[in-house]
Design a protein around this motif. Structure first.
Motif, short mmCIF file in Angstrom:
data_model
loop_
_atom_site.label_atom_id
_atom_site.label_comp_id
_atom_site.label_asym_id
_atom_site.label_seq_id
_atom_site.Cartn_x
_atom_site.Cartn_y
_atom_site.Cartn_z
N ALA A 79 4.07 3.54 -12.63
CA ALA A 79 5.06 3.07 -11.66
C ALA A 79 6.32 2.56 -12.36
O ALA A 79 7.42 2.64 -11.81
N ALA A 80 6.15 2.02 -13.57
CA ALA A 80 7.29 1.43 -14.28
C ALA A 80 8.26 2.49 -14.81
O ALA A 80 9.38 2.17 -15.20
N ARG A 81 7.85 3.77 -14.82
CA ARG A 81 8.75 4.81 -15.32
C ARG A 81 9.92 5.00 -14.34
O ARG A 81 9.71 5.06 -13.14
N PRO A 82 11.14 5.11 -14.86
CA PRO A 82 12.31 5.13 -13.97
C PRO A 82 12.34 6.32 -13.01
O PRO A 82 12.89 6.22 -11.92
N GLU A 83 11.74 7.47 -13.41
CA GLU A 83 11.84 8.65 -12.55
C GLU A 83 10.78 8.64 -11.44
O GLU A 83 10.80 9.48 -10.55
N VAL A 84 9.86 7.67 -11.49
CA VAL A 84 8.69 7.72 -10.60
C VAL A 84 8.91 6.92 -9.31
O VAL A 84 9.42 5.81 -9.32
N VAL A 85 8.52 7.55 -8.18
CA VAL A 85 8.34 6.83 -6.92
C VAL A 85 6.83 6.69 -6.77
O VAL A 85 6.12 7.69 -6.62
N PHE A 86 6.32 5.46 -6.84
CA PHE A 86 4.87 5.26 -6.83
C PHE A 86 4.43 4.85 -5.43
O PHE A 86 4.83 3.81 -4.92
N CYS A 87 3.61 5.69 -4.79
CA CYS A 87 3.18 5.44 -3.41
C CYS A 87 1.71 5.02 -3.39
O CYS A 87 0.88 5.59 -4.09
N SER A 88 1.43 4.04 -2.55
CA SER A 88 0.06 3.53 -2.49
C SER A 88 -0.23 3.00 -1.09
O SER A 88 0.68 2.64 -0.36
N PHE A 89 -1.53 2.94 -0.76
CA PHE A 89 -1.91 2.20 0.44
C PHE A 89 -1.58 0.73 0.19
O PHE A 89 -1.62 0.25 -0.95
N GLY A 90 -1.27 0.01 1.28
CA GLY A 90 -0.77 -1.36 1.17
C GLY A 90 -1.64 -2.31 0.37
O GLY A 90 -1.16 -3.02 -0.51
N ASP A 91 -2.96 -2.31 0.64
CA ASP A 91 -3.78 -3.36 -0.02
C ASP A 91 -3.81 -3.25 -1.53
O ASP A 91 -4.11 -4.22 -2.20
N MET A 92 -3.57 -2.04 -2.07
CA MET A 92 -3.65 -1.88 -3.53
C MET A 92 -2.54 -2.64 -4.25
O MET A 92 -2.65 -2.92 -5.43
N LEU A 93 -1.47 -2.98 -3.51
CA LEU A 93 -0.29 -3.51 -4.19
C LEU A 93 -0.53 -4.90 -4.79
O LEU A 93 0.17 -5.30 -5.69
N ARG A 94 -1.50 -5.63 -4.26
CA ARG A 94 -1.69 -6.99 -4.76
C ARG A 94 -2.91 -7.15 -5.65
O ARG A 94 -3.26 -8.26 -6.03
N VAL A 95 -3.58 -6.04 -5.98
CA VAL A 95 -4.77 -6.17 -6.83
C VAL A 95 -4.32 -6.45 -8.26
O VAL A 95 -3.56 -5.69 -8.84
#
Lengths: 367, 356
Positions: A79-95
């Motif tokens: 996700a930290a790579r500048p060219e990347v749009v990182f998509c995820s289900f909501g709950d994963m974002l806070r793990v």
């Protein structure tokens, strides 16, 4: 609301609870495999309706909770790579990973987006040909067909800027692992209705015979869960160990054939690492070689420091049914939903978060 | 057995979206990084607005910023919201709203026609509220540095009565009144963002509430506490007030109205309507003997025509202190249709959609 209210109706639920109370004559321990069921049990306070002799323990079926630290660290690195749009289900974002979570990565500048469907991520890839869109394909057999469909569509559309970071888990090997544990207390299982809606329940038949425990395919509404429990304790009281289907309105024996065929085309069974539990053979899915070009791990080869191991974490004990969240000394103190120390405190399907939100003792003040 | 947490925490903390959710994360941010720098007797009151002495009069002062996306949504727009939000904050102190300011932060590239539509909506809502927009400011930021248009409004209201209104006034035996169904605003915005469509469309409840509050006070109802339900929803408001009052609340879930479309959208998106934002609903704590009178007054006013008693204030839990952050706290307990009870907590951070 139609098709839901019927399954939340007070009189029917109390009637079923009374039948469970009448049926149970001695102590039994039943595991509900799925985090969605745990959530419903604690949200509706169903344990308050059941006899004290009947113990419900919470299984490993919370996709957020079982996803390994290593894969979360890799997700953050990608996700930290500048060219990347990182998509995820909501709950994963806070793990929490080894060092922060995806939301923190977003705050630090990563383009991280919560989406409701992998097909939304496919659309983003089409709309943004100059960006690399990565979807975090996690979950059990339930989410896997849609993720398979995303890879399938991406290939058909010849998308070169779409990939999946795959971390898929399978339920039957986890049940096998729990059944094989020498100190397992679990005497019967409620299998996850939506997993079986995809896969059917034939693969549970050998498990029930081998370990001699009843397995009831169960839905997610309060009435479903109580009926599943009733079917399970009836079998236990009669010394039976069959696979029964409570969730017949959604589940047929052989499952959803088009979904299974999509899974079969895109994924193959592989060894999987369960957070807090360890490695279980044939318990996960990975992309087949024909779909290797959509494998985010192969595309980006993220390099991460060796993550701290989970060996001391109680989450494994909770997910195997050995301990309850309230047994953990950190529960509700240092570890809270807004400041999770471990994954089960993050998703509302995680046993710790569900307990914290809904079922801390109403009669005592815990702060 | 070693059960130390295996996960080291990030050393440098950054502001995350959850810090703006109005729940526990917001409170923590304020407690640790804002209030210590600004400590004074009014900040310490911890209300959405401050009641200030001005000569022999008392005025109520508040401010609110509006960053909603999309700018226009079913049932309202950012302009209407910017007036309603500040007017409602004043009304919840029992004040009569009088004057508003309006600061605009515009993003380069915003069509001036859009700005015109928003300003017209602000003017119409202000006229309906009987408040005057008397001062303001305009700034423009570079394209990509704003979301089209942000608005800040501040407001002044007059206190014409001597009734103290606030969490500390809540008394055992008070009934808790809710002014209508919940979750409309949050779900109207979510549905628009997610492209969800329903047979009966979801409209925001965005509305002016000072009329209903004024009517309650004029009718001689001894209102003990008022709170408009915004971010964090009904559950967060109840949890905060129970804590602020140092009393336990018992709330009956079946009495809380949720419309079919809101319930449906929440089921689809995996959200709990108790935690979804509102912009035109409030709860009032009134003495039990005046509750029927209060309901009759509210029923006559459109924004509160579906008011209901949803709960009752219980006793002070032993050892609790009002507003305690660390010791024993007042708790909001929800009793569901099955007769089972659970605690209501503040929204921890953002309400994140569940996976399945």
């Amino acid at each position: 609301m139609k098709y839901l209210d019927e399954y939340r109706q007070r009189s029917s639920i109390h009637k079923l609870a009374a039948q469970v109370n009448d049926t149970v004559t001695r102590p039994w321990t039943i595991m509900e495999v799925c985090g969605g069921q745990t959530h419903a049990i604690v949200k509706y306070g169903l344990q308050q309706l059941l006899p004290a002799q009947l113990q419900l323990v919470h299984g490993p079926g919370c996709p957020v909770c079982v996803t390994s630290l290593e894969i979360i660290d890799k997700a953050i690195a990608i996700a930290a790579r500048p060219e990347v749009v990182f998509c995820s289900f909501g709950d994963m974002l806070r793990v929490p990973g080894s060092n922060g979570d995806l939301q923190s990565a977003k705050a630090a500048g990563a383009d991280v987006r919560a989406v409701y469907s992998p097909l939304h991520a496919v659309r983003l890839a089409e709309e943004n040909p100059d960006r690399e869109v990565v979807f975090f394909a996690i979950g059990f057999e339930t989410t896997a067909p849609a993720n398979a469909m995303a890879a399938f569509l991406a290939r058909r559309k010849r998308l070169r800027n779409f990939s999946l970071l795959v971390s898929h888990f399978l339920v039957p090997p986890a049940i096998e692992s729990i059944g094989s544990a020498a100190d397992s207390r679990v005497q019967g299982f409620l299998a996850a209705g939506h997993v079986c809606a995809v896969m059917g329940y034939e693969e549970y038949l050998p498990l029930a015979s081998k370990f001699r425990f009843p397995i009831v395919v169960t839905g997610f509404e309060p009435l479903d869960i109580l009926e599943g429990i009733l079917m399970c304790v009836r079998q236990l009281e009669q010394g039976k160990h069959e696979v029964q289907n409570q969730y017949a309105r959604a589940v047929v024996r052989s499952g959803n054939m088009p979904a299974r065929s999509m899974l079969e085309q895109v994924f193959e069974v592989a060894t999987q690492d369960w957070r807090g539990v360890g490695s279980i053979g044939n318990s996960g899915l990975q992309l087949r070689s024909e779909f290797a070009e959509f494998d985010a791990l192969k595309k980006f080869r993220p390099v991460i420091a060796v993550p701290e191991t989970d060996s001391g974490c109680i989450s494994g004990q909770i997910m195997l049914g050995h301990n309850k969240p309230s047994d953990c000394p950190h529960f509700g103190r240092e570890c809270r939903p807004e400041h999770p120390l471990g994954a089960p405190m993050v998703s509302t399907e995680g046993a710790c978060a569900a307990y914290h939100r809904y079922s801390r003792q109403v009669s005592t003040n815990e702060h | 057995m070693n059960i130390d947490c295996p996960i080291p925490l990030a050393t440098e903390e950054l502001v995350r979206l959850g810090h703006g959710s109005g729940g526990e994360m917001t409170q923590k941010l304020l407690r640790e990084h804002v209030f210590p720098h600004l400590d004074n007797e009014w900040i310490r009151q911890g209300h959405d607005s401050a009641t200030l002495p001005l000569g022999s009069e008392r005025v109520v002062f508040t401010t609110d910023s509006f960053v909603v996306s999309p700018l226009f949504f079913p049932g309202g727009d950012i302009g209407k919201l910017a007036v309603c939000g500040t007017v409602n904050d004043l009304a919840m102190s029992g004040a009569m709203p009088l004057y508003l300011s309006c600061s605009l932060i515009l993003e380069e590239g915003l069509p001036v026609k859009t700005l015109g539509r928003v300003m017209q909506s602000m003017a119409e809502t202000a006229a309906e509220a009987g408040v005057k927009l008397v001062t303001g400011d305009t700034k423009v930021v570079e394209r990509g540095r704003g979301d089209g248009l942000y608005i800040n409004t501040a407001g002044i209201g007059a206190l014409s009565h001597s009734l103290p209104v606030g969490p500390q006034q809540i008394q055992a035996g008070d009934l808790i009144l809710l002014s209508g169904d919940i979750g409309r605003h949050g779900m109207a915005i979510m549905a628009r963002r997610e492209g969800l469509e329903f047979d009966s469309p979801l409209h925001s409840d965005c509305a002016l509430l000072h009329g209903a509050i004024g009517a309650l006070l004029d009718a001689g109802i001894a209102v003990h506490c008022l709170r408009d339900l915004t971010r964090g929803g009904l559950a967060t408001a109840l949890a905060e007030l129970a804590e602020g009052a140092g009393k336990d609340f018992l709330v009956q879930e079946p009495e809380i109205p949720v419309s079919g479309p809101v319930q449906g959208a929440c089921e689809l998106l995996g959200l709990d309507p108790l935690y979804v934002a509102n912009e035109g609903r409030f709860i009032a704590f009134v003495p039990a003997h005046q509750a029927q009178h209060a309901l009759a007054v509210m029923a006559a006013i459109r924004v509160s025509s579906d008011s209901k008693v949803i709960g009752v204030v219980g006793d002070t839990p032993p050892g609790s202190e009002p507003g305690s952050q660390t010791g024993v706290r007042g708790r909001a307990v929800l009793k569901n249709t099955l007769g089972c009870e659970r605690l209501l907590d503040r929204l921890p951070g953002e309400q994140l959609p569940r996976i399945c």
